[in-house]
Design an enzyme around this catalytic site. Structure first.
Site, PDB file in Angstrom:
ATOM      1  N   ALA A 188       0.851  -1.189   0.000  1.00  0.00           N
ATOM      2  CA  ALA A 188       0.000   0.000   0.000  1.00  0.00           C
ATOM      3  C   ALA A 188       0.881   1.231   0.000  1.00  0.00           C
ATOM      4  O   ALA A 188       2.040   1.182   0.425  1.00  0.00           O
ATOM      5  CB  ALA A 188      -0.917   0.003   1.224  1.00  0.00           C
ATOM      6  N   GLY A 193       3.980   7.570   3.942  1.00  0.00           N
ATOM      7  CA  GLY A 193       4.903   6.490   3.629  1.00  0.00           C
ATOM      8  C   GLY A 193       4.207   5.356   2.914  1.00  0.00           C
ATOM      9  O   GLY A 193       2.986   5.370   2.745  1.00  0.00           O
ATOM     10  N   VAL A 195       3.987   0.897   2.466  1.00  0.00           N
ATOM     11  CA  VAL A 195       4.085  -0.280   3.307  1.00  0.00           C
ATOM     12  C   VAL A 195       4.558  -1.480   2.488  1.00  0.00           C
ATOM     13  O   VAL A 195       4.042  -1.746   1.403  1.00  0.00           O
ATOM     14  CB  VAL A 195       2.730  -0.592   3.966  1.00  0.00           C
ATOM     15  CG1 VAL A 195       2.843  -1.801   4.885  1.00  0.00           C
ATOM     16  CG2 VAL A 195       2.219   0.619   4.743  1.00  0.00           C
ATOM     17  N   ASP A 343      -7.311   9.202  13.791  1.00  0.00           N
ATOM     18  CA  ASP A 343      -7.399   9.093  12.327  1.00  0.00           C
ATOM     19  C   ASP A 343      -8.486   8.079  11.977  1.00  0.00           C
ATOM     20  O   ASP A 343      -8.297   6.874  12.156  1.00  0.00           O
ATOM     21  CB  ASP A 343      -6.055   8.649  11.751  1.00  0.00           C
ATOM     22  CG  ASP A 343      -6.057   8.631  10.227  1.00  0.00           C
ATOM     23  OD1 ASP A 343      -7.127   8.814   9.618  1.00  0.00           O
ATOM     24  OD2 ASP A 343      -4.985   8.425   9.627  1.00  0.00           O
TER      25      ASP A 343
END
Length: 537
Positions: A188, A193, A195, A343
């Site tokens: 992803a 960033g 993954v 989040d």
């Protein structure tokens, strides 16, 4: 049998006519179904084709100049798209008077340009876009919903060379020897960033989040440049207090860019989940791997699961259970732990159909809330659920949402909006979030009124808090879940009252100990003084 005998006695021509009528009768529903299918196919053909998101490999602009140029290019392309659309409508004879004043800017092409640029730039700009993408579908224009769905799905990915440069700088030149295997194809790509999957030497499957280079040091400029574009588009109302919102956003993004902070937050959240009898049975936080984590690399245990938007395709029983768990966890985080992962991205909650557990990931936005703020906010929500107008105003003033000098129009809008949001918590039995859409539209209308008459920006704590609470509601709406909201709130309220009593008792004990120590110190000082006097005599 009688029908066949009667049929044999009929003349051949009459038999043929009856067969024809019978066949037409039997064919009628088939023809109707074929007609409906043909209409559906025609509508599908007339509809614009859906854009399928395929991650692209593009280097992250890591220098300050490169990122400034990227935003400049975005601004010029959006301006070009807006001018082109305006000219097309002017000479094409479109009914612009019936359209939104921002419709020339909010075109599908401009939305696609914005999504492309955010996915390429990544960092703070993309993070803001992803936050926007989880808003209720009744709020955003349709042409932006599809493009922002792509933004939420993921960013472009780093080329392998750039990825390896980050890994070498963070884990050392021998970083690859520290894992049994590493997949260079990312699983992803997010805002800060991307993954990657890896396998540890002990056989465990893990995921390694690698931060894009230059993202942390470009937060200030990224947010400022994006806000300049938004101001040029003139789509922000004056009462939004943008400067305060931007200040809070920058502070939160700086926190999220420090993966050492996220590792500590993940470990703390894991301990809270494990220590609670309810959450330990329904939630799981993966283990962090400190020896493979730095300021820009975070390695964690891999966990299975599907995103919340995919859970929406499962049975009503599953959707109800997941929605109830999510809302119960949200209330527990705020009112009992006073520590919340703020989040609400659907990708941060992974439902495992095999175990029924919800795996929780991504704790970069976790934060504490002051006890006095939590207590006042809890009582405000209670007042909203009980439709107590004066208490809503009093608690809102104490929290800083109101100054006490607001106009009647502002107070009416503020109170009505609060009471509408409190409806689920004031509804006995199961609340049907599938019927919540009209309420969201009304709250948005009231929000527009408040933006015109607001006298003060909301408290800093409310930005992340309302993002999480609205995200929890939107998740339940996406799931069309039936949730016992009133029972969950009453449970959280009772637990909070116990917590306050415990805090008061602890404070009293601390004060008593301090007084006791102070008394002993005074007695010791007096004794020492008396000894000195006797010695002098």
């Amino acid at each position: 049998m009688r029908f066949r005998q009667l049929q044999r006695s009929m003349p051949a021509q009459q038999q043929q006519q009856q067969h024809s009528r019978l066949w037409q009768h039997l064919r009628r529903p088939i023809r109707a179904r074929q007609s409906r299918q043909a209409q559906a196919q025609a509508q599908a053909a007339a509809a614009p084709p859906k854009r399928k998101f395929v991650p692209r490999e593009r280097a992250v602009p890591s220098s300050s100049l490169g990122r400034v140029l990227g935003f400049a290019q975005l601004g010029s392309s959006l301006l070009y798209g807006t001018v082109r659309e305006s000219v097309s409508r002017t000479f094409g004879g479109s009914k612009s008077s019936e359209e939104s004043p921002y419709s020339s800017f909010m075109t599908e092409d401009n939305a696609e340009r914005l999504a492309n640029a955010l996915c390429r730039m990544r960092g703070a700009a993309l993070k803001l876009g992803q936050m926007l993408s989880i808003q209720d579908e009744n709020v955003l224009p349709k042409q932006f919903q599809a493009a922002l769905e792509r933004v939420r799905a993921g960013a472009d990915v780093m080329p392998r060379k750039q990825l390896e440069q980050v890994l070498v700088s963070q884990l050392g030149p021998d970083w690859e020897s520290k894992v049994a295997s590493f997949d260079f194809q990312p699983m992803a790509a997010a805002s800060i960033g991307q993954v990657h999957s890896c396998v540890l030497h002990d056989g465990r499957r893990a995921v390694m989040k690698v931060q894009y280079p230059g993202v942390a040091r470009s937060i200030e400029s990224d947010v400022d440049n994006l806000m300049r574009l938004i101001r040029v588009a003139n789509i922000l109302p004056k009462g939004l207090y943008v400067e305060n919102a931007v200040k809070v956003a920058k502070r939160e993004l700086r926190m999220e860019c420090d993966y050492r902070y996220e590792l500590q937050s993940q470990q703390r959240f894991k301990a809270l989940i494990a220590a609670d009898p309810f959450t330990s049975q329904h939630f799981h936080v993966p283990d962090a791997i400190p020896e493979l984590s730095t300021e820009q690399v975070l390695t964690s245990e891999w966990v299975p699961g599907i995103h919340i938007d995919k859970v929406a395709e499962l049975s009503q029983e599953v959707r109800d259970a997941v929605g109830t768990k999510l809302l119960q966890l949200t209330l527990k985080e705020l009112f009992n732990w006073r520590y919340m992962q703020t989040d609400p991205n659907w990708g941060n909650f992974l439902y495992d159909p095999q175990s029924g557990m919800l795996n929780l990931i991504d704790f970069g936005a976790a934060r504490d809330y002051p006890p006095h703020f939590v207590s006042d906010y809890l009582h405000m929500v209670k007042a909203c659920a009980e439709r107590d107008r004066q208490q809503v105003i009093d608690r809102s003033t104490s929290l800083g949402f109101l100054t006490g000098d607001e106009s009647a129009v502002m107070l009416d809008a503020h109170v009505e909006a609060g009471m509408m949001v409190g409806i689920p918590f004031g509804t006995p039995g199961l609340y049907d979030f599938g019927s919540h859409g009209g309420m969201t539209k009304r709250v948005s209308e009231l929000g527009a009124v408040m933006l015109k008459h607001r006298l003060t920006p909301p408290p800093d704590e409310s930005y992340s808090l309302h993002r999480k609470l609205s995200g929890a509601f939107l998740s339940c709406m996406k799931l069309r879940a039936h949730v016992p909201c009133q029972a969950l709130f009453n449970e959280a309220y009772a637990a909070h009252q116990q917590l306050k009593q415990h805090d008061a008792q602890h404070t009293a004990e601390v004060v008593s100990q301090q007084r006791h120590l102070a008394g002993n110190s005074g007695a010791a000082a007096a004794a020492a003084s008396g000894g000195e006097e006797r010695l002098a005599a």
